[in-house]
Design an enzyme around this catalytic site. Structure first.
Site, PDB file in Angstrom:
ATOM      1  N   ASP A   1    -116.305 -49.436  13.317  1.00 44.04           N
ATOM      2  CA  ASP A   1    -117.251 -48.469  13.861  1.00 44.04           C
ATOM      3  C   ASP A   1    -116.572 -47.529  14.865  1.00 44.04           C
ATOM      4  O   ASP A   1    -115.466 -47.784  15.331  1.00 44.04           O
ATOM      5  CB  ASP A   1    -118.494 -49.154  14.448  1.00 44.04           C
ATOM      6  CG  ASP A   1    -118.201 -49.982  15.679  1.00 44.04           C
ATOM      7  OD1 ASP A   1    -117.544 -49.465  16.600  1.00 44.04           O
ATOM      8  OD2 ASP A   1    -118.656 -51.139  15.738  1.00 44.04           O
ATOM      9  N   ARG A   2    -117.249 -46.446  15.170  1.00 47.67           N
ATOM     10  CA  ARG A   2    -116.656 -45.375  15.979  1.00 47.67           C
ATOM     11  C   ARG A   2    -116.158 -45.858  17.333  1.00 47.67           C
ATOM     12  O   ARG A   2    -115.143 -45.379  17.843  1.00 47.67           O
ATOM     13  CB  ARG A   2    -117.696 -44.254  16.187  1.00 47.67           C
ATOM     14  CG  ARG A   2    -117.134 -42.997  16.839  1.00 47.67           C
ATOM     15  CD  ARG A   2    -118.223 -41.949  16.990  1.00 47.67           C
ATOM     16  NE  ARG A   2    -119.223 -42.393  17.953  1.00 47.67           N
ATOM     17  CZ  ARG A   2    -119.120 -42.206  19.273  1.00 47.67           C
ATOM     18  NH1 ARG A   2    -118.061 -41.599  19.778  1.00 47.67           N
ATOM     19  NH2 ARG A   2    -120.074 -42.626  20.083  1.00 47.67           N
TER      20      ARG A   2
END
Length: 246
Positions: free
Chosen positions: A107-108
């Protein structure tokens, strides 16, 4: 007859070209983005060597040379190739002459090892949950890591929002606020959800290993080519003991 024997599924061809996984290929076909000999492709269709395949009007050619990169994804980079809402994507930070895509997201807000490849079959093998491939992380939380917390994490945590019990996993303390965890599944934001269910908030996540590939001395934003014995071992692990990177 010879032409018929060489036919293959269109979604496999797209995956072998390195632009996506088979599942993503099916979505591209369903949305009308793929054409065969100038006509919009149908789901499940088969193609032969003489057929011309285009995606969004661009012709595709099979990439015979399979490439695997070990990439250190920095925090803030989104695991997507095209997303108008993403500030920075994989395509923005990885400049490689062969088009590659990721095998397993981060994820970011997480950082660390991301495998990039043009081998769709390898991507499918690594992402198949039933294969129990190991992914190792270093995680920092906002509260001291206790023995009780480690025990509950290792036994599996029920995630109410996903209505699923996570698989048992290996967990060990690395510092007062840091622990190491080895997962064999990849639920959406799994580590963050597990920690939250046990009353901890994640401060940072770094993935340090996927199967036999380690982050090593890579710096954020850098990548290296996976090759020779290391690559052979990755294929053996991914395909259950067989080396298929020829």
């Amino acid at each position: 007859m010879t032409e018929q024997t060489k036919q293959e599924r269109l979604n496999k061809f797209l995956a072998d070209c390195g632009i996506c996984s088979r599942r993503e290929a099916d979505r591209m076909i369903a949305s009308g983005r793929v054409a065969v000999n100038g006509r919009t492709a149908d789901m499940g269709m088969r193609i032969g060597p003489s057929d011309e395949i285009t995606v969004d009007g661009q012709p595709l050619k099979r990439k015979d040379k399979k490439v695997v990169l070990a990439f250190y994804k920095p925090v803030g980079v989104t695991c997507t190739e095209k997303d108008r809402f993403a500030e920075k994507t994989i395509r923005d930070v990885v400049d490689y002459p062969v088009r590659v895509t990721y095998a397993g997201r981060l994820d970011r807000d997480s950082e660390g090892l991301l495998l990039l490849t043009n081998d769709g079959e390898l991507i499918n093998a690594l992402m198949r949950a039933a294969n129990y491939h190991e992914k190792e992380y270093l995680v920092r939380v906002n509260r001291p890591v206790t023995d009780a917390f480690l025990k509950k994490m290792s036994e599996g945590v029920f995630l109410k929002e996903l209505d699923v019990q996570t698989r048992p996993c290996q967990v060990e303390r690395e510092g007062k606020f840091v622990f190491r965890i080895i997962l064999t599944q990849g639920l959406n934001r799994q580590i963050r959800r597990m920690c939250r269910a046990l009353g901890n908030d994640v401060q940072s996540i770094k993935r340090v290993r996927v199967a036999n590939i380690t982050l090593g001395r890579l710096k954020p934003g850098n990548y290296r080519l996976v090759e020779k014995e290391e690559l052979d071992e990755l294929y053996r692990i991914a395909h259950g003991g067989q080396s298929e990177n020829g």
